[in-house]
Scaffold this active site. Structure first.
Site, PDB file in Angstrom:
ATOM      1  N   ASP A 137     -32.268  57.664  -8.502  1.00 54.96           N
ATOM      2  CA  ASP A 137     -31.166  57.984  -7.501  1.00 54.96           C
ATOM      3  C   ASP A 137     -30.031  57.959  -8.347  1.00 54.96           C
ATOM      4  O   ASP A 137     -29.470  56.689  -9.134  1.00 54.96           O
ATOM      5  CB  ASP A 137     -31.087  56.838  -6.471  1.00 54.96           C
ATOM      6  CG  ASP A 137     -29.764  56.740  -5.650  1.00 54.96           C
ATOM      7  OD1 ASP A 137     -28.897  57.536  -5.766  1.00 54.96           O
ATOM      8  OD2 ASP A 137     -29.813  55.810  -4.725  1.00 54.96           O
ATOM      9  N   GLN A 178     -24.803  57.058  -8.069  1.00 59.63           N
ATOM     10  CA  GLN A 178     -23.775  55.976  -8.484  1.00 59.63           C
ATOM     11  C   GLN A 178     -23.415  56.292  -9.859  1.00 59.63           C
ATOM     12  O   GLN A 178     -22.286  55.983 -10.508  1.00 59.63           O
ATOM     13  CB  GLN A 178     -24.097  54.685  -8.338  1.00 59.63           C
ATOM     14  CG  GLN A 178     -23.122  53.713  -8.294  1.00 59.63           C
ATOM     15  CD  GLN A 178     -22.031  54.009  -7.288  1.00 59.63           C
ATOM     16  OE1 GLN A 178     -20.600  54.129  -7.587  1.00 59.63           O
ATOM     17  NE2 GLN A 178     -22.237  54.104  -5.927  1.00 59.63           N
ATOM     18  N   CYS A 180     -24.359  48.154   1.808  1.00 57.81           N
ATOM     19  CA  CYS A 180     -25.564  48.915   1.848  1.00 57.81           C
ATOM     20  C   CYS A 180     -26.790  48.088   0.907  1.00 57.81           C
ATOM     21  O   CYS A 180     -27.407  49.075   0.312  1.00 57.81           O
ATOM     22  CB  CYS A 180     -25.554  50.381   2.030  1.00 57.81           C
ATOM     23  SG  CYS A 180     -24.477  51.248   2.980  1.00 57.81           S
ATOM     24  N   LYS A 183     -19.626  61.757  -4.599  1.00 57.25           N
ATOM     25  CA  LYS A 183     -19.250  60.820  -5.641  1.00 57.25           C
ATOM     26  C   LYS A 183     -18.724  61.414  -6.823  1.00 57.25           C
ATOM     27  O   LYS A 183     -18.390  60.787  -7.706  1.00 57.25           O
ATOM     28  CB  LYS A 183     -20.935  59.950  -5.838  1.00 57.25           C
ATOM     29  CG  LYS A 183     -21.548  59.558  -4.535  1.00 57.25           C
ATOM     30  CD  LYS A 183     -20.922  58.067  -4.170  1.00 57.25           C
ATOM     31  CE  LYS A 183     -21.522  57.421  -3.075  1.00 57.25           C
ATOM     32  NZ  LYS A 183     -22.603  56.758  -3.063  1.00 57.25           N
ATOM     33  N   HIS A 202     -29.717  50.414  -2.854  1.00 58.56           N
ATOM     34  CA  HIS A 202     -28.969  50.598  -1.649  1.00 58.56           C
ATOM     35  C   HIS A 202     -29.779  51.039  -0.472  1.00 58.56           C
ATOM     36  O   HIS A 202     -31.237  51.302  -0.727  1.00 58.56           O
ATOM     37  CB  HIS A 202     -28.550  52.256  -1.971  1.00 58.56           C
ATOM     38  CG  HIS A 202     -27.351  52.771  -0.995  1.00 58.56           C
ATOM     39  ND1 HIS A 202     -27.578  53.143   0.285  1.00 58.56           N
ATOM     40  CD2 HIS A 202     -26.149  52.724  -1.276  1.00 58.56           C
ATOM     41  CE1 HIS A 202     -26.515  53.625   0.795  1.00 58.56           C
ATOM     42  NE2 HIS A 202     -25.600  53.265   0.040  1.00 58.56           N
TER      43      HIS A 202
HETATM   44  C1  LIG Z   1     -23.628  56.595  -2.024  1.00 59.50           C
HETATM   45  C2  LIG Z   1     -24.999  56.198  -2.566  1.00 59.50           C
HETATM   46  C3  LIG Z   1     -26.223  56.638  -1.799  1.00 59.50           C
HETATM   47  C4  LIG Z   1     -25.987  57.291  -0.621  1.00 59.50           C
HETATM   48  O1  LIG Z   1     -25.392  58.668  -0.685  1.00 59.50           O
HETATM   49  P1  LIG Z   1     -25.293  59.702   0.543  1.00 59.50           P
HETATM   50  O2  LIG Z   1     -24.210  60.701   0.055  1.00 59.50           O
HETATM   51  O3  LIG Z   1     -24.455  58.707   1.678  1.00 59.50           O
HETATM   52  O4  LIG Z   1     -26.600  60.073   1.054  1.00 59.50           O
HETATM   53  C5  LIG Z   1     -27.308  56.329  -2.153  1.00 59.50           C
HETATM   54  N1  LIG Z   1     -27.292  55.576  -3.516  1.00 59.50           N
HETATM   55  C6  LIG Z   1     -26.495  55.118  -4.232  1.00 59.50           C
HETATM   56  C7  LIG Z   1     -26.749  54.472  -5.166  1.00 59.50           C
HETATM   57  C8  LIG Z   1     -25.097  55.383  -3.754  1.00 59.50           C
HETATM   58  O5  LIG Z   1     -24.060  54.968  -4.412  1.00 59.50           O
END
Ligand SMILES: *Cc1c(COP(=O)(O)O)cnc(C)c1O
Length: 405
Positions: free
Chosen positions: A199, A202, A363, A225, A122
């Protein structure tokens, strides 16, 4: 309790509404998930009954708010199997958590050092590292993907060296749904003495990770999420790392003592929590975790996997439709295009039929560049979606195709 999707849907007020005169079919869960009544009630309850600033007052309301906020931290700790509650830092979300770590690494990096990221990232997981490299002279290396949208691990191993200081990878790609082998990635990085940030934005809605078993150094995610509110998330860091990295922002609540000569910082987690936080958001994040666990992650995974299989089978009957991200390990995200049609045009037509999908680069422009496409249509399914909704999507995409060719 057996998994009953129709019962579950009753927990989500928004799923009862119509869009453009059609029942809402919400397939943009990778962007943000919908909120169950329990989470909405939790926010209303806080503002209606015990709104007060935390950690500050001796008065009863402040105590109640502090207890609820710290209670949520504890729930998050247990959910992710984190050793200490003070290793859970409340943030404004994934992006904030990544920037906090990137800033913290300023003092550990120098010219000649290397940071590895994956090609599946992302933008929020690319830009902070580019900025960190600019500040420190470190170099950014990228793990490439193959045609299926899967990371090439043999290339990753070649990139790793004694110069590698940090590895950053998402657990699941938001653009393609690929599940990355993070346990293996972490183990290989540790063999070279590099730290790893995962991260989880997701993956956290699909998979319940065990952060101690993974032995990951840092982990970030966003509540929204996971059926929680926007603007709140967590950074997990191993205690020894969090003690080493400097605070990100100065302000109230993060200090032990302040004079104009020198300020000493508070201990964990407060060192990283300057200012009044999103109190209701933190508490409601706890409620969202309770809600998801009441459904059960095994049940969530099984249902979503069935939706993925069914939707893949149905969509691929459409001639000229190509799915991007076809690895074996993937979650309920389908990114696709139809030959000769711009993804934006498909998105616009299906929206008229009440169906919410995402169109664009998600993104993740480097992935789109790899496939040499401007973007895709992305349908991302949650546990509250149904096979009937998949049918509605397929029907709408067929209609869009007829109208646009
Ligand atoms: C949504 C997402 C982000 C960003 O999350 P925010 O809540 O906008 O900071 C980063 N990495 C992944 C894989 C995402 O799906």
């Amino acid at each position: 309790m057996a998994f009953n999707v129709q019962e579950i849907r009753k927990d989500f007020p928004i799923l009862q509404r119509e869009v453009n005169g059609k029942p809402l079919v919400y397939l943009d869960n990778a962007a943000t998930a919908q909120k169950p009544q329990a989470v909405i009630d939790c926010i209303v309850d806080y503002y209606s009954n015990y709104n007060a600033n935390i950690h500050r007052g001796v008065h009863s309301l402040s105590q109640e708010a502090t207890d609820a906020y710290e209670g949520a931290r504890k729930k998050i700790q247990e959910h992710f199997n984190i050793k200490h509650a003070h290793e859970v830092i409340f943030t404004a979300g994934t992006t904030h958590g990544i920037n906090l770590v990137a800033n913290g690494f300023n003092k550990f990096l120098k010219k000649g050092d290397e940071i590895i990221v994956s090609a599946l990232e992302h933008h929020s997981n690319i830009v902070p590292w580019q900025m960190l490299c600019e500040r420190t002279g470190a170099e950014l290396k990228v793990i490439p993907i193959d045609e299926k949208g899967v990371l090439i691990l043999s290339e990753y191993e070649k990139l790793l060296s004694k110069n590698t200081k940090l590895v950053f990878v998402n657990h699941i790609s938001n653009a393609l749904g690929t599940i990355n082998p993070i346990a293996e990635i972490i183990e290989k990085a540790h063999e070279k003495g590099a730290a790893v940030l995962v991260d989880g934005a997701q993956s956290c809605s699909h998979i319940k990770p065990d952060l101690q078993a993974l032995d990951v150094d840092f982990y970030v995610t966003s509540a929204h999420k996971m059926c929680g509110p926007t603007g709140v998330g967590i950074l997990y860091g191993k205690e020894e790392w969090l003690n080493k990295i400097p605070p990100y922002q100065g302000g109230g609540e993060m200090i032990a003592e302040v004079t104009f000569k020198k300020t000493t910082y508070a201990g964990l987690p407060h060192k990283f929590e300057a200012g009044t936080p999103n109190i209701s958001g933190g508490i409601a994040f706890g409620a969202a975790i309770d809600y998801l666990n009441s459904i059960g992650f095994n049940e969530i995974e099984a249902h979503e996997h069935e939706l993925l299989r069914y939707a893949t089978d149905q969509l691929t009957t459409i001639e000229g439709l190509k799915i991007y991200g076809t690895g074996v390990d993937k979650t309920s995200v389908i990114s696709f295009n139809i030959e000769g049609i711009h993804p934006y045009d498909i998105g616009t037509i299906v929206d008229k039929l009440g169906i919410a999908v995402r169109t664009g680069h998600h993104c993740a422009q480097p992935i789109m560049d790899y496939y040499k496409i401007p973007g895709t249509v992305r349908a991302s399914f949650a546990f509250y979606n149904t096979k009937e909704e998949v049918d509605a999507l397929v029907k709408a995409v067929k209609k869009a195709k007829t109208m646009l060719t």
